[in-house]
Enzyme design. Structure first.
Site, short mmCIF file in Angstrom:
data_model
loop_
_atom_site.label_atom_id
_atom_site.label_comp_id
_atom_site.label_asym_id
_atom_site.label_seq_id
_atom_site.Cartn_x
_atom_site.Cartn_y
_atom_site.Cartn_z
N GLU A 282 0.82 -1.21 0.00
CA GLU A 282 0.00 0.00 0.00
C GLU A 282 0.86 1.27 0.00
O GLU A 282 0.53 2.25 -0.68
CB GLU A 282 -0.94 -0.01 1.20
CG GLU A 282 -1.90 -1.19 1.26
CD GLU A 282 -2.73 -1.35 -0.01
OE1 GLU A 282 -2.93 -0.36 -0.73
OE2 GLU A 282 -3.17 -2.48 -0.28
N HIS A 285 1.94 1.95 -3.50
CA HIS A 285 0.97 2.71 -4.30
C HIS A 285 1.13 4.20 -4.06
O HIS A 285 1.13 5.00 -5.00
CB HIS A 285 -0.45 2.27 -3.95
CG HIS A 285 -0.88 0.98 -4.57
ND1 HIS A 285 -0.63 0.67 -5.89
CD2 HIS A 285 -1.56 -0.09 -4.05
CE1 HIS A 285 -1.13 -0.53 -6.16
NE2 HIS A 285 -1.69 -1.01 -5.05
#
Length: 644
Positions: A282, A285
């Site tokens: 995450e 990202h």
């Protein structure tokens, strides 16, 4: 009376004209305007004739010639007038989609904690609307944003944690902005390969904050950030200054925006997301990573089985275009922490939606253990390439360490200033060089170990994993890995449940073997150099000579032909067991049995030159200057009759 009759007839004719009663009133310019403020009015003839459309002409110029205005003719008597055109239907807004409770929490959290979704007309509700329309168009079926993704519970990734909210996230865990989602919907692909660097790049110092006070949860996130700090030049500062920063929330599932959006932006690390692999996924990202399997060349590496995907979610498997790709010349990486697993968005736990073209990588894709070597190399290339100005000749895909420019950062399994030697471990060694005989290596233990196989003659290495017993899972978390490419930077074949590779051949002349385990595990592997040993001419037969060194003959060599007295053989006479005199050589005709019937090419006789034509042999036959006598090919003798 006649005149009156004609006048009445003309009057009636005028009344019956279609447009008699429909004539519009005279235009405004027909009536004289107000008087000028001073002076006498202009002569009456100045106002004769209508002016053109627009204001009256100046008084000092003559008016333009009069034109008859267009008349609106009515239909003939007896026909009804045409119906008026239908009024346009009022624009109706799309019906408001009712969110499930979990999705409603996600939408509210994204809108509240990410500044990019607080701008007018750019809320996350708008993103969902664009995404729904796009997926409907891609799949041809109705897209239900409240779809719950089936989870078998055996995958430790963000898809399992996001089963209730993945349908409102792009590719299961990306909260795209309106601008990003519009680009996807219009073009069908995204902006960059794994890195989104179009004006959205973070600096190397990234501030972050926590929205939850759970100490254990904060510690796990900090551990993921420190992993990036140890392996890149990027630094994260808790509660650091600046208007742009990351906000970690304990929300509904795992998700993040892509790239730097400006202002605070949320990364959700909810229940089930607290592993190192998911946290770094995450955060990746937010740093600009897209998913690995969406690379434009992905069809050479993976197959997408859209027929196995949940109806309406086929658009979650798009790939990008070459026109806007920045790959930094890095190879496709099956072991990237950003790669889909084999059952992403699958209808059933028995169906694969993503399959490697080489099935040996089926247990490698979907890694959520930690970022791969190529994941970290990509970040360093994008963020840190201007730190080390001196060039260092790193081997095997290594690169200059931005935290120590005099040292190479090496692929897993290698170390040294230039990545020239095997990584040190308590259980791994440089194995004996591979020759043309099979060798075996076996291991049993629970440590990180490294071995290297190098071919003895510079050829490829043939190897086979014959036995494996590690902690079994569909995506191997504890495994034995074999790197067999020219460069060892890409992730290799990982096996943990059973040996399914069969025999494999390396691309280069070496193979790296890596074992990672926390509990007792075993494997057995055999290897050899590919190919066969080069054929060597056997040495001549040596006969031991007596002490007097009397001359003895060696054995006869193999006959050059199989039949028909067509071949020869020879022997040499030696003076010792090591020194043969080639001048002392005897030759004789051999294999005197006749050749079988049939067609044969001309052969070179031992007594005559080439026989160039084909001969149909009805019976057994002999070569030229030989004749069949009593079942044996004997020389022809002039004046001698040879019995059959």
């Amino acid at each position: 009376m006649l005149f009156v009759s004609i006048l009445i007839s003309q009057f009636v004719t005028c009344l019956t004209q279609p447009d008699f009663f429909e004539r519009p009133p005279p235009p405004d310019w027909f009536f004289p305007g107000p008087l000028r403020p001073w002076g006498p009015p202009p002569p009456w003839h100045r106002n004769r004739g209508p002016p053109p459309f627009g204001p009256p002409p100046p008084w000092d110029r003559p008016p333009p010639p009069w034109r008859r205005p267009p008349w609106h003719r009515r239909p003939p008597w007896g026909l009804p007038p045409p119906p008026p055109p239908p009024e346009p239907e009022p624009q109706q807004d799309q019906p408001q989609v009712m969110f499930s409770q979990d999705i409603d929490k996600v939408v509210n959290s994204v809108n509240q904690n990410t500044a990019a979704f607080q701008r007018p007309g750019e809320s996350y509700d708008k993103v969902i609307q664009i995404m729904s329309s796009y997926f409907n168009r891609k799949s041809g079926s109705q897209y239900d944003i409240n779809t719950v993704i089936p989870s078998s519970g055996i995958y430790n990734n963000e898809m399992a944690a996001n089963s209730k909210i993945a349908a409102v996230m792009f590719e299961s865990d990306m909260a795209l902005t309106v601008s990003q989602m519009n680009k996807v919907a219009q073009n069908g692909f995204r902006v960059k390969r794994k890195m989104n660097l179009n004006g959205t790049t973070w600096s190397r110092n990234i501030p972050y904050r926590f929205l939850d006070t759970d100490g254990n949860w904060q510690s796990q996130i900090t551990n993921g950030l420190r992993h990036y700090e140890r392996n890149t030049c990027i630094r994260f500062s808790l509660n650091g200054g600046g208007s742009d920063y990351l906000v970690f929330s304990k929300g509904e599932g795992c998700y993040s925006s892509v790239g730097r959006l400006g202002g605070p932006q949320e990364i959700s690390i909810g229940d089930g997301c607290e592993t190192l692999g998911i946290i770094t996924h995450e955060v990746g990202h937010a740093l600009g990573f897209w998913h690995e399997q969406a690379r434009p060349e992905r069809d050479s590496y993976v197959r997408i089985n859209r027929q196995n995907a949940i109806n309406g979610l086929e658009g979650q498997f798009d790939k990008r275009s070459w026109s806007e790709v920045n790959e930094y010349s890095l190879p496709y990486d099956y072991g990237s922490v950003m790669h889909y697993g084999p059952k992403s968005f699958s209808k059933s736990s028995t169906m694969n939606t993503v399959e490697p073209v080489d099935p040996a990588f089926i247990n490698t894709i979907g890694n959520r253990v930690e970022p791969s070597f190529l994941d970290l190399k990509l970040l360093n290339t994008a963020f840190c390439s201007n730190i080390c100005t001196n060039r260092i000749n790193c081997q095997h895909g290594g690169y200059a360490d931005p935290n120590n420019c005099g040292q190479c950062t090496c692929p897993t399994g290698l170390e040294g200033t230039y990545c020239e030697r095997l990584q040190t471990s308590n259980c791994g060694v440089e194995l004996p060089r591979a020759d043309y005989s099979w060798r075996n290596i076996s291991y049993s233990g629970s440590s990180d170990c490294y071995w290297r196989i190098v071919s003895a003659n510079g050829g490829n290495v043939r190897f086979e994993l014959t036995y494996v017993m590690y902690r079994c899972s569909p995506v191997c978390e504890e495994f034995v890995e074999m790197k067999a490419e020219y460069s060892h930077e890409a992730t290799g074949y990982r096996q943990c449940c059973k040996a399914v590779l069969g025999e494999r051949i390396s691309k280069g002349n070496s193979v790296l073997i890596i074992s990672k385990a926390t509990q007792n595990s075993q494997f057995v592997l055999r290897y050899r150099e590919d190919g066969t040993a080069p054929t060597q001419r056997p040495p001549p037969v040596r006969v031991a000579a007596p002490r007097s060194y009397s001359l003895l003959w060696s054995g006869w060599t193999r006959c050059s032909e199989n039949c028909g007295s067509c071949g020869t053989q020879y022997r040499e006479r030696c003076t010792s067991t090591t020194n043969c005199l080639r001048s002392a050589k005897q030759t004789r005709v051999c294999n005197t049995q006749p050749c079988a019937q049939g067609t044969t090419r001309g052969k070179r006789s031992v007594l005559q030159t080439q026989i160039s034509h084909r001969v149909k042999r009805l019976n057994g036959w002999c070569c030229a200057r030989f004749v069949l006598s009593r079942g044996v090919c004997v020389p022809v003798r002039t004046g001698v009759t040879h019995p059959n």
